[in-house]
Motif scaffolding. Structure first.
Motif, PDB file in Angstrom:
ATOM      1  N   GLU A  96       0.834  -1.191   0.000  1.00 40.12           N
ATOM      2  CA  GLU A  96       0.000   0.000   0.000  1.00 40.12           C
ATOM      3  C   GLU A  96       0.879   1.254   0.000  1.00 40.12           C
ATOM      4  OE1 GLU A  96      -4.123   0.950   1.985  1.00 40.12           O
ATOM      5  OE2 GLU A  96      -2.523   1.168   3.465  1.00 40.12           O
ATOM      6  N   GLY A  97       0.545   2.182  -0.885  1.00 41.59           N
ATOM      7  CA  GLY A  97       1.268   3.436  -0.998  1.00 41.59           C
ATOM      8  C   GLY A  97       0.469   4.588  -0.439  1.00 41.59           C
ATOM      9  N   VAL A  98       0.569   5.737  -1.113  1.00 46.95           N
ATOM     10  CA  VAL A  98      -0.091   6.941  -0.623  1.00 46.95           C
ATOM     11  C   VAL A  98      -0.446   7.848  -1.804  1.00 46.95           C
ATOM     12  CG1 VAL A  98       2.038   8.303  -0.280  1.00 46.95           C
ATOM     13  CG2 VAL A  98       0.044   8.742   1.174  1.00 46.95           C
ATOM     14  N   VAL A  99      -1.510   8.631  -1.638  1.00 43.48           N
ATOM     15  CA  VAL A  99      -1.860   9.702  -2.567  1.00 43.48           C
ATOM     16  C   VAL A  99      -1.496  11.013  -1.891  1.00 43.48           C
ATOM     17  CG1 VAL A  99      -3.746  10.944  -3.716  1.00 43.48           C
ATOM     18  CG2 VAL A  99      -3.743   8.437  -3.692  1.00 43.48           C
ATOM     19  N   ILE A 100      -0.784  11.855  -2.618  1.00 35.35           N
ATOM     20  CA  ILE A 100      -0.524  13.225  -2.169  1.00 35.35           C
ATOM     21  C   ILE A 100      -1.280  14.119  -3.125  1.00 35.35           C
ATOM     22  CG2 ILE A 100       1.198  15.029  -1.789  1.00 35.35           C
ATOM     23  CD1 ILE A 100       3.256  12.814  -1.276  1.00 35.35           C
ATOM     24  N   SER A 101      -2.180  14.924  -2.603  1.00 39.18           N
ATOM     25  CA  SER A 101      -3.069  15.717  -3.449  1.00 39.18           C
ATOM     26  C   SER A 101      -3.123  17.159  -2.977  1.00 39.18           C
ATOM     27  CB  SER A 101      -4.483  15.122  -3.377  1.00 39.18           C
ATOM     28  OG  SER A 101      -5.411  15.902  -4.112  1.00 39.18           O
ATOM     29  N   HIS A 102      -3.413  18.053  -3.932  1.00 39.32           N
ATOM     30  CA  HIS A 102      -3.828  19.388  -3.519  1.00 39.32           C
ATOM     31  C   HIS A 102      -5.068  19.175  -2.662  1.00 39.32           C
ATOM     32  CE1 HIS A 102      -7.402  20.084  -6.250  1.00 39.32           C
ATOM     33  NE2 HIS A 102      -6.965  18.886  -6.597  1.00 39.32           N
ATOM     34  N   ALA A 103      -5.466  20.139  -1.890  1.00 39.29           N
ATOM     35  CA  ALA A 103      -6.568  19.940  -0.950  1.00 39.29           C
ATOM     36  C   ALA A 103      -7.905  20.386  -1.517  1.00 39.29           C
ATOM     37  CB  ALA A 103      -6.267  20.642   0.371  1.00 39.29           C
ATOM     38  N   GLY A 104      -8.107  20.170  -2.814  1.00 37.76           N
ATOM     39  CA  GLY A 104      -9.403  20.449  -3.427  1.00 37.76           C
ATOM     40  C   GLY A 104     -10.404  19.370  -3.049  1.00 37.76           C
ATOM     41  N   SER A 105     -11.649  19.755  -2.883  1.00 38.36           N
ATOM     42  CA  SER A 105     -12.664  18.815  -2.396  1.00 38.36           C
ATOM     43  C   SER A 105     -12.869  17.633  -3.331  1.00 38.36           C
ATOM     44  CB  SER A 105     -13.983  19.544  -2.142  1.00 38.36           C
ATOM     45  OG  SER A 105     -14.429  20.192  -3.333  1.00 38.36           O
ATOM     46  N   GLY A 106     -12.835  17.839  -4.638  1.00 35.72           N
ATOM     47  CA  GLY A 106     -13.054  16.734  -5.573  1.00 35.72           C
ATOM     48  C   GLY A 106     -11.995  15.662  -5.458  1.00 35.72           C
ATOM     49  N   SER A 107     -10.739  16.068  -5.437  1.00 38.59           N
ATOM     50  CA  SER A 107      -9.648  15.093  -5.323  1.00 38.59           C
ATOM     51  C   SER A 107      -9.660  14.403  -3.967  1.00 38.59           C
ATOM     52  CB  SER A 107      -8.293  15.778  -5.554  1.00 38.59           C
ATOM     53  OG  SER A 107      -8.201  16.239  -6.880  1.00 38.59           O
ATOM     54  N   ILE A 108      -9.947  15.152  -2.919  1.00 40.43           N
ATOM     55  CA  ILE A 108     -10.031  14.543  -1.590  1.00 40.43           C
ATOM     56  C   ILE A 108     -11.126  13.491  -1.555  1.00 40.43           C
ATOM     57  CG2 ILE A 108     -10.746  14.981   0.799  1.00 40.43           C
ATOM     58  CD1 ILE A 108      -9.120  17.566   0.702  1.00 40.43           C
ATOM     59  N   LEU A 109     -12.309  13.828  -2.047  1.00 38.41           N
ATOM     60  CA  LEU A 109     -13.419  12.869  -2.017  1.00 38.41           C
ATOM     61  C   LEU A 109     -13.105  11.635  -2.857  1.00 38.41           C
ATOM     62  CD1 LEU A 109     -16.488  15.264  -2.105  1.00 38.41           C
ATOM     63  CD2 LEU A 109     -15.699  13.847  -0.195  1.00 38.41           C
ATOM     64  N   ASP A 110     -12.467  11.816  -4.010  1.00 41.37           N
ATOM     65  CA  ASP A 110     -12.087  10.665  -4.844  1.00 41.37           C
ATOM     66  C   ASP A 110     -11.184   9.713  -4.070  1.00 41.37           C
ATOM     67  OD1 ASP A 110     -13.546  11.534  -7.025  1.00 41.37           O
ATOM     68  OD2 ASP A 110     -11.808  12.335  -8.106  1.00 41.37           O
ATOM     69  N   ALA A 111     -10.163  10.245  -3.399  1.00 41.79           N
ATOM     70  CA  ALA A 111      -9.234   9.400  -2.649  1.00 41.79           C
ATOM     71  C   ALA A 111      -9.924   8.738  -1.458  1.00 41.79           C
ATOM     72  CB  ALA A 111      -8.028  10.215  -2.188  1.00 41.79           C
TER      73      ALA A 111
END
Length: 195
Positions: A96-111
């Motif tokens: 298992e790895g990790v997602v590093i994302s900007h903190a936009g709601s769409g990307s957060i909800l997807d992850a």
């Protein structure tokens, strides 16, 4: 060798060059390598390819080091980023790895829907920025790590702790949130809906 993926997304609408530069910075790549990561996949948007290309030139000339991490990227996937985010989930031959994302709601909800470890890094250069509030609140509730550009290595270590304790999405109503408002309360505040 077991593969371990770190997927980074800056989103679809705004550039976030600082995040791309931070994940290509040698100390962070060293941390990835020391943590058993083998691949760094970047969704870099329309102009971020220059940052990756500059890094690749520096690696080729010996001016920079990829620390044994396979690094690749792409501008955007019109079908969404579900496949890329799912690539961090544990599977046969893959830790298992990790997602590093900007903190936009769409990307957060997807992850969160895919149930992968998430580090959300606010893009503080945005006008009327809601990303800091969202990242802080979801970190407080145990869904993600609120990452900072100046210390992604610490966020990566924190994500390994969160991996064992993170809350599942969607949250249960009436849970541990003392305000009783959860994400809906944060979104109401952001949208200007007050009781």
């Amino acid at each position: 060798m077991t593969q371990r993926v770190c997927f980074v997304t800056i989103g679809a609408t705004a550039a976030f060059d600082q995040l791309l530069q931070a994940v290509l910075h040698s100390p962070f790549l060293q941390t990835l390598q020391a943590s058993g990561y083998t691949k760094l996949l970047l969704q870099y948007g329309t102009d971020g390819h220059r940052i990756l290309e500059d890094f690749e030139v520096k690696v080729a000339s010996g001016e920079a080091d990829n620390h044994g991490i396979e690094i690749s990227g792409f501008d955007f996937n019109k079908l969404g980023l579900g496949q890329e985010m799912a690539s961090v989930k544990a599977a046969k031959g893959r830790a298992e790895g990790v997602v590093i994302s900007h903190a936009g709601s769409g990307s957060i909800l997807d992850a969160l829907r895919i149930d992968v470890p998430l580090i959300a890094v606010p893009n503080t250069s945005l006008l009327h920025n809601h990303q800091v509030d969202l990242a802080e609140e979801l970190a407080r509730q145990g869904f993600l790590v609120h990452g900072h550009l100046d210390n992604l290595s610490a966020a990566l270590a924190e994500s390994d702790i969160l991996r064992k304790t993170r809350q599942t999405w969607p949250p249960r109503n009436g849970g541990a949130d003392p305000s009783g408002r959860g994400l809906a309360g944060v979104m109401d505040d952001e949208m200007g809906f007050y009781d």
